[in-house]
Write an enzyme that holds these catalytic residues in place. Structure first.
Site, short mmCIF file in Angstrom:
data_model
loop_
_atom_site.label_atom_id
_atom_site.label_comp_id
_atom_site.label_asym_id
_atom_site.label_seq_id
_atom_site.Cartn_x
_atom_site.Cartn_y
_atom_site.Cartn_z
CB CYS A 37 -34.46 24.05 -1.24
SG CYS A 37 -34.32 25.83 -1.00
CB CYS A 62 -32.95 24.67 5.81
SG CYS A 62 -31.55 25.96 4.24
CB CYS A 106 -29.61 29.51 1.93
SG CYS A 106 -30.18 28.58 2.67
#
Length: 129
Positions: A37, A62, A106
């Site tokens: 990502c 993000c 994450c």
């Protein structure tokens, strides 16, 4: 919609992250990244007498990456190295009140970078003796 996906705690840590920046007097640094990502995290720690006295981070990613990085530093600050090493991905997710399933990865960044920073500190401490 952003606010429906994330808890208020996640939004708070994204909008007002804690412990952001380079810690100039750090004695340990760790890095982690997720090539899938594009997220990247650096964690800096200042250890004294086996205690993480201070900690900071820089992240590219993000909102969930920012929030999990911020929460990781909050959970590790003022902890012994052993306590900090025991912080898990689930601890970070729980402290944030949860994450959407597609963003749970994450939390891996924070754990990996924190453990890397502690390892870097320990190697440096042995080399400097």
């Amino acid at each position: 919609m952003f606010t429906n996906e994330y808890t208020d705690i996640v939004i708070e840590h994204f909008m007002c992250p804690k412990n952001v920046g380079i810690l100039n007097d750090s004695n340990g640094e760790g890095k982690a990244g997720d090539p899938a990502c594009g997220d990247s995290l650096n964690i800096y720690i200042k250890v004294k007498d086996d205690l993480i006295e201070d900690i900071s981070f820089l992240v590219y990613g993000c909102p969930a990456s920012v929030a999990t990085s911020s929460m990781t530093t909050e959970l590790a600050k003022k902890k012994t190295l052993k306590e900090a090493l025991s912080i898990s991905e689930n601890d970070i997710i729980d402290a944030l009140g949860g994450l959407p399933e597609n963003k749970k990865h994450c939390s891996n960044l924070g754990v990996k970078a924190l453990r890397s920073a502690i390892e870097n500190y320990l190697v440096s401490a042995v080399e400097n003796k």
